[in-house]
Motif scaffolding. Structure first.
Motif, PDB file in Angstrom:
ATOM      1  N   ALA A  24      43.512  43.548  36.377  1.00 30.70           N
ATOM      2  CA  ALA A  24      43.725  43.089  37.743  1.00 30.70           C
ATOM      3  C   ALA A  24      42.409  42.880  38.487  1.00 30.70           C
ATOM      4  N   HIS A  25      41.381  43.562  38.038  1.00 29.54           N
ATOM      5  CA  HIS A  25      40.069  43.429  38.668  1.00 29.54           C
ATOM      6  C   HIS A  25      39.142  42.501  37.890  1.00 29.54           C
ATOM      7  N   THR A  45      52.360  42.942  35.815  1.00 31.20           N
ATOM      8  CA  THR A  45      51.530  43.164  36.989  1.00 31.20           C
ATOM      9  C   THR A  45      50.993  41.851  37.540  1.00 31.20           C
ATOM     10  N   ALA A  46      50.579  40.950  36.657  1.00 32.69           N
ATOM     11  CA  ALA A  46      50.081  39.642  37.106  1.00 32.69           C
ATOM     12  C   ALA A  46      51.197  38.871  37.797  1.00 32.69           C
ATOM     13  N   ARG A  47      52.374  38.914  37.246  1.00 36.87           N
ATOM     14  CA  ARG A  47      53.526  38.214  37.844  1.00 36.87           C
ATOM     15  C   ARG A  47      53.882  38.819  39.194  1.00 36.87           C
ATOM     16  N   TRP A  48      53.801  40.122  39.280  1.00 31.75           N
ATOM     17  CA  TRP A  48      54.094  40.833  40.515  1.00 31.75           C
ATOM     18  C   TRP A  48      53.129  40.378  41.603  1.00 31.75           C
ATOM     19  N   GLY A  49      51.855  40.215  41.256  1.00 29.40           N
ATOM     20  CA  GLY A  49      50.871  39.747  42.208  1.00 29.40           C
ATOM     21  C   GLY A  49      51.163  38.331  42.678  1.00 29.40           C
ATOM     22  N   ALA A  52      54.167  38.528  45.029  1.00 34.16           N
ATOM     23  CA  ALA A  52      53.818  39.158  46.295  1.00 34.16           C
ATOM     24  C   ALA A  52      53.018  38.220  47.184  1.00 34.16           C
ATOM     25  N   ALA A  53      52.209  37.368  46.567  1.00 28.00           N
ATOM     26  CA  ALA A  53      51.383  36.434  47.321  1.00 28.00           C
ATOM     27  C   ALA A  53      52.166  35.217  47.798  1.00 28.00           C
TER      28      ALA A  53
END
Length: 58
Positions: A24-25, A45-49, A52-53
């Protein structure tokens, strides 16, 4: 008090969590033992980001 290190197989959850944070970083490469679980966690996690955006899914 000194703790004995746990065997690698008992650290998979922590390794996955740290790997997701690293990805993520911006980490471009991760060395892990449980590739499938780590890849799934990074993708989720990438999909969640993205969700969320408010960006459209890829």
């Amino acid at each position: 008090m000194t703790q004995q290190p746990r065997p690698a197989r008992q650290c998979d959850a922590a390794t996955t969590a740290v790997s997701v944070l690293a990805a993520a970083h911006g980490a471009w490469c991760l060395r892990v033992h449980d590739v499938a679980s780590t890849a799934d966690a990074v993708r989720v996690t990438a999909r969640w980001g993205v969700e969320a955006a408010g960006s459209p899914p890829r």
